[in-house]
Design an enzyme around this catalytic site. Structure first.
Site, PDB file in Angstrom:
ATOM      1  N   TYR A  51       0.176 -56.344   3.477  1.00 33.10           N
ATOM      2  CA  TYR A  51       0.937 -56.539   2.239  1.00 33.10           C
ATOM      3  C   TYR A  51       1.817 -57.793   2.260  1.00 33.10           C
ATOM      4  O   TYR A  51       1.754 -58.615   1.327  1.00 33.10           O
ATOM      5  CB  TYR A  51       1.758 -55.292   1.946  1.00 33.10           C
ATOM      6  CG  TYR A  51       2.437 -55.281   0.598  1.00 33.10           C
ATOM      7  CD1 TYR A  51       1.708 -55.067  -0.575  1.00 33.10           C
ATOM      8  CD2 TYR A  51       3.818 -55.464   0.478  1.00 33.10           C
ATOM      9  CE1 TYR A  51       2.325 -55.037  -1.807  1.00 33.10           C
ATOM     10  CE2 TYR A  51       4.440 -55.438  -0.746  1.00 33.10           C
ATOM     11  CZ  TYR A  51       3.696 -55.228  -1.889  1.00 33.10           C
ATOM     12  OH  TYR A  51       4.310 -55.207  -3.109  1.00 33.10           O
ATOM     13  N   SER A 110       6.476 -60.133  -4.196  1.00 36.21           N
ATOM     14  CA  SER A 110       7.377 -59.085  -3.727  1.00 36.21           C
ATOM     15  C   SER A 110       8.364 -59.730  -2.763  1.00 36.21           C
ATOM     16  O   SER A 110       8.074 -60.794  -2.192  1.00 36.21           O
ATOM     17  CB  SER A 110       6.580 -57.996  -2.988  1.00 36.21           C
ATOM     18  OG  SER A 110       7.420 -57.177  -2.194  1.00 36.21           O
TER      19      SER A 110
END
Length: 281
Positions: free
Chosen positions: A161, A148
């Site tokens: 994350y 990401s």
């Protein structure tokens, strides 16, 4: 790209029942691969299998397998199933992952932080571990990890994350170096804001959504198919000389700054967000 470029390829797509994973599986089937999608929810996987077969005309080229990527035995079984379904295993898309509760680090739950690390980092590691023998047996292949832009661009309040996605990228680079001599390529993709079911939770009239658009040079959001096009290229032989790379697919967002999710910190005061300890014993 030639329509049968992936003909005979056995490919496993984890988290293949929705969003990016489903789009990747659709693209791979459309280009001739024999694709196994896996996940934890059978109803969702069965529906995805039927829809992919319908839109691609790929009856017999798509199957599903129940698998929690944090459970090693289940990952091993999924790899074996994907290898049997194709002419050996030639590709893996380690797409299963996700985030957790939004909170500053000093308010993060250890249990939730660990869960996110396990899902993303451990899940990807187990996919690498149990795919390598099959990819070697097939004479080489391609492994694509799902990172990401949060893996290298700050995302305030995202807890585990960003660390998890950075961990995936580190593993991908190491694996590319370790298994290059076996003709196994390892790359990762870094999606930005992609219009998936999860991201529907960001209202289009919110400050958070505006922060994405303002920081994206192309001035829009991406689709799962945008990511799938890159993944298909990385799985195919067209990318035979590319390995150890982490490639952005984000409309240029990574050129600027991360999104602003502060409005999602419900119930926290400014002092709590800042970690202000004044007045405390």
């Amino acid at each position: 790209m030639v329509g049968d470029d992936l003909s005979g390829y056995g490919v496993l797509v984890t988290g293949g029942g929705t969003g990016i994973g489903k789009a990747c599986a659709t693209s791979l089937v459309r280009n001739g691969a024999s694709v196994t999608i896996c996940g934890r929810t059978e109803g969702r996987l069965q529906q995805a299998q039927e829809e992919i077969a319908k839109v691609t005309g790929g009856e017999g080229k798509i199957q599903y397998w129940l698998c929690d990527v944090t459970e090693e035995v289940q990952v091993e079984e999924a790899m074996a199933a994907a290898s049997r379904f194709g002419s050996g295993l030639k590709g893996v898309v380690a797409n299963a992952g996700g985030g957790g509760a939004l909170a500053p680090y000093h308010l993060q739950s250890l249990e939730e932080f660990t869960r996110v690390l396990h899902l993303n980092v451990l899940g990807t590691m187990l996919c690498i571990k149990h795919s390598v023998p099959y990819l070697k047996e097939s004479g080489g292949g391609s492994f694509v990890g799902m990172s990401s832009i949060a893996g290298h661009l700050t995302h305030l309040w995202f807890g585990a994350y960003p660390a998890a996605k950075a961990g995936i990228e580190a593993m991908i680079r190491n694996a590319a170096d370790e298994f290059g001599q076996a003709s196994i390529r390892f790359n990762a993709v870094r999606p930005g804001f992609i219009a998936t079911e999860i991201m529907q939770g960001v209202p289009r009239d919110s400050k958070t959504f505006k922060s994405y658009i303002d920081n994206t040079p192309l001035g829009d959001i991406g689709t799962p198919e945008d990511v799938a096009s890159l993944v298909q290229f990385l799985i195919s032989s067209d990318s035979r000389w590319i390995t150890g790379q982490c490639i952005n697919v984000d409309g240029g967002h990574s050129l600027r700054r991360g999104p602003q999710f502060t409005e999602f910190l419900i119930g926290l005061t400014d002092e709590e967000i800042r970690g202000d300890l004044k007045g405390k014993d």
